[in-house]
Design an enzyme around this catalytic site. Structure first.
Site, mmCIF file in Angstrom:
data_model
loop_
_atom_site.group_PDB
_atom_site.id
_atom_site.type_symbol
_atom_site.label_atom_id
_atom_site.label_comp_id
_atom_site.label_asym_id
_atom_site.label_seq_id
_atom_site.Cartn_x
_atom_site.Cartn_y
_atom_site.Cartn_z
ATOM 1 N N GLU A 192 68.879 -22.022 -40.121
ATOM 2 C CA GLU A 192 68.405 -20.778 -39.484
ATOM 3 C C GLU A 192 66.921 -20.992 -39.201
ATOM 4 O OE1 GLU A 192 68.437 -17.311 -41.987
ATOM 5 O OE2 GLU A 192 68.244 -15.906 -40.311
ATOM 6 N N HIS A 194 74.584 -19.094 -39.751
ATOM 7 C CA HIS A 194 73.633 -19.282 -38.644
ATOM 8 C C HIS A 194 73.764 -20.650 -37.962
ATOM 9 C CE1 HIS A 194 71.802 -15.455 -39.379
ATOM 10 N NE2 HIS A 194 71.597 -15.763 -40.641
#
Lengths: 521, 521
Positions: free
Chosen positions: B368, B393
């Site tokens: 992320e 993510h």
């Protein structure tokens, strides 16, 4: 249990031999229950190191071997790169490269790394537009020439809408009023005029452009303003020569200019055609070659606007053939320009382009868009099927895996213009530029600057800086920079012999640069 | 010439049989000189159509077969989608989905498409954090409970820093002053207090956050504010139940909650542990299952903060084992949370995690980040090698082609949280979300909402809307939506039997939804 030991040993052998995929197919997780922790850690660390090494080798420039002197320069450059990146990793607000170029370009210009990249021989620029090549300072100096008229808007903003050289007042305009620029400079403070002119010759400030729509409108208003200044025949010649000087001074040895080939004019109503426009450009290049022996040369990609009627389009192709026959050494090929989302798709012209594809090389803009599943991103497919030699921008390419595969098979290079993509609002933070993914798989790419004049960028160094600092991995080094420079020769519009000669000129400068830095240390 | 005809015919056969790559290896461009224009056009159009079809089939949901009733719904939904997109293609400033969510969420909520997506059974949410599940309105209503104290900053801004239920004034704080919220509501205008509270419970407005740094600071200040409100034992129970209600009402039938498992408190100094926190959550789920037979269930991913000492980390793992033994049906696995760029990398904990990988399932956040070549994006590699079941993510995944390949081989799904990524400043325009590329190759993905409360999003519909409208191709249809819903069951933390049962519950609701729309037409 005996069986599992056998599988485990095979898996470990495969891992250590770097056949990771096969090892994984044996499903290592099934081994976990049997391997001791220490062995598990060893396998994990080995795979980890192997994968990172493989990724590092497979990336752009990952297999470039640096000699001893290059390694010295590499160390220097990597120290500078890591230093800048460390600051950013600690506190992103101090990291200029993640910010918008308009806020960062001065700070970037002051870094030692930038200075080193500036002198680095970066090869050629394969994507740049005629009207946006030179520094604003030079454009401003051109406005001090005699007989230049300016058309000031009648609206409250009084913006400068057009420029034109003329003995008499130019023809009446609806929306603006003509006056001699020299007289305007006497009536208003000359500094104020210059300041306003400079502002209108660039895309600054950032706040004016909430999205691609408004940004492209502004973009065109700059074109409208400069066209009358630059297409004055005496200026055009000086301007093109100056462009070569500025690119050369920025460590560039070769330039492919995309030009709409505007018709020139003079004070006496001279009769010009696009052949004149081209001849002036070609002659500037010949003069430049004579003065700078290590200049490789410049070439023309004829690139009229994409938003036209079928009839006009056929004229364009006729022009292209004409240019090829008149300037076989200077004319490189054909492209179409303008806001791609708004213009007509390549597919519309497929028949006409297919008819010419053996005669004319194509260097199409394609996929300069954030849309997905539209005519614009599908231009990528058409460009490749039509046999384009390179693709301009190609931002949407990753969304088209089949096209990506075909393009790679056909060795179609992508011309990446990082700062342009940011200023024209296709990308925010340049760390999210899709070219990172192309770098990761060593897809053939070149770095170019598109319209550096409009955002006060240097002819190439700023874009190289962005590519090196944030599009590439933190670990990518001088090998990547060398590969980028070398790609620009590999994918330039050269014939076989020319390419060799070009490589020689670049290599010579490259080695000089390496030597210079080594000597200074 | 005869030879070339033979090659040409082979090439055309290959093209028509869709073996494009082989056809290309024959280098079609060599044929151009020999093929007549008409044939050239035919080859071009055939290849074009085949490639587009192949890309369409290979994309997420591209092979989902819709039955007659589903095709009716598909037509309706595609009309709405195309209508919104047409407006955007004509004028990007009218296209809310390309704007920041804070500017667009109300407009989006008013579209017919959104309403249809809201009632659509979307399966499960596999990525959402405990403190950010419920609507701000509900949180505000909680602040009207008895004995709630608020700590108001002594600085000029007088922001609300903490909330705490207590019979007596809570312990003195350096930077803020405690008062009873009910009394504050009497001294100041009650509306003004509510307005300020609401503002401080979300990330609005946009202007406060120039980059990830500032945005994460704000993010944590919200956590700090809500933790005292929510971890009050009676509230925690109601809050979790309410979360299930809100998710259920939004077309969600299953929820995996990532929780730091905060220690609860009450007015009488009760003695709690993270087992109590978990039990309250589990009990809320059991009550909810009893009331809503088509609720599949909820589960816990224990996800403490990643920025800790080695000693603390080992405690975490002990906690995970404890939770697994106490709540074998409710506990799904382990993760680490917090700002990844700032926290410690997974590699630091590799040995400890490898020791447990047969006992505990991992569902790691990884990649992320917008950085490339750092610990954070390399977390992706560690997550996969440590055997993570899914990745939270994974924004940097495309920059790591080898990791991407391994992750796919191991069938590791990616949890995409579009709006979260935008609000936390990883992505500007959602059309540039890297998940588009994952969609294009039908990489296993699920859509989730991360912290919907903090940006006033619905529990899942807004994120689904974004995925459908701009992350997916313009042409992607109900097949993609169905695949996304179905993926959320396929990649949920189920055992074999449970998964089947879950599919059954979702299918039933799905068919009802399809029937309902068909009936209304």
């Amino acid at each position: 249990m005996a069986n599992l030991r056998w599988i485990r040993n095979l898996a470990i052998f495969l891992i250590l031999s770097n056949f990771l995929v096969f090892a994984l197919l044996l499903d290592l997780s099934a081994l976990h229950g049997y391997a001791q922790l220490a062995e598990r850690v060893r396998i994990y660390e080995t795979m980890r190191a192997n994968i990172l090494e493989k990724e590092s080798n497979n990336q752009l420039g990952g297999r470039v071997l640096l000699n001893a002197k290059e390694r010295v320069v590499n160390e220097l450059i990597m120290l500078e790169k890591q230093h800048e990146l460390e600051l950013g990793l600690k506190n992103i607000s101090h990291f200029q490269v993640a910010q918008h170029f308009f806020r960062s370009f001065e700070k970037i210009g002051n870094t030692t790394l930038f200075q080193n990249l500036k002198t680095m021989p970066k090869g050629g620029v394969l994507h740049a537009h005629d009207m946006a090549l030179c520094s604003s300072e030079y454009l401003l100096s051109l406005t001090y020439r005699e007989h230049l008229w300016i058309c000031v808007a009648k609206s409250e903003t009084q913006e400068y809408k057009m420029l034109r050289f003329s003995l008499l007042q130019p023809q009446h305009e609806e929306s603006c009023e003509w006056s001699l620029l020299s007289e305007l400079r006497q009536s208003v403070l000359s500094d104020a005029v210059d300041k306003k002119l400079l502002a209108q010759l660039t895309m600054y400030p950032l706040e004016h452009f909430p999205n691609e729509d408004t940004v492209w409108k502004r973009f065109r208003s700059i074109f409208r303003l400069v066209v009358g200044l630059l297409t004055y025949a005496p200026v055009w010649s000086d301007y093109i020569y100056k462009a070569l000087e500025e690119f050369y001074a920025d460590g560039v040895q070769y330039l492919e200019i995309r030009s709409v080939l505007p018709i020139l004019y003079d004070l006496s109503g001279g009769n010009y055609t696009l052949l004149n426009t081209t001849r002036v450009m070609r002659d500037a290049d010949l003069r430049f070659r004579a003065s700078y022996p290590d200049w490789i040369g410049s070439r023309l990609i004829y690139a009229p606007t994409r938003k036209v009627s079928d009839a006009r389009f056929v004229e364009y192709l006729g022009n292209a053939l004409l240019l090829k026959s008149h300037f076989p050494d200077y004319f490189a090929g054909f492209d179409l320009v303008g806001w791609e989302d708004e213009g007509r798709p390549l597919h519309d012209y497929a028949r006409e382009l297919l008819a010419l594809q053996d005669e004319i090389h194509f260097y199409f803009h394609a996929g300069e868009t954030n849309w997905y599943g539209t005519n614009t991103d599908e231009n990528l497919l058409d460009a490749v099927l039509l046999g384009t030699k390179r693709i301009g921008h190609g931002l949407a390419l990753l969304k088209h895996p089949e096209v990506l595969q075909l393009a790679r098979l056909r060795n179609v290079a992508i011309e990446i213009n990082p700062i342009s993509n940011q200023v024209l609002q296709y990308i925010g933070d340049l760390r999210t530029h899709p070219a990172s993914v192309l770098f990761a798989v060593n897809y053939p790419v070149v770095i170019a600057s598109d319209d550096p004049s409009f955002w006060k960028a240097t002819p190439l160094t700023h874009d190289f800086y962005m590519a090196f600092m944030v599009i590439a991995s933190r670990k990518a080094d001088l090998g990547l920079l060398k590969q980028l420079a070398s790609n620009s020769i590999t994918y330039g519009a050269f014939s076989g012999n020319e390419r060799e000669a070009a490589f020689e000129k670049w290599h010579k400068r490259w080695n000089q640069w390496i030597d210079n830095i080594n000597t200074k240390l």
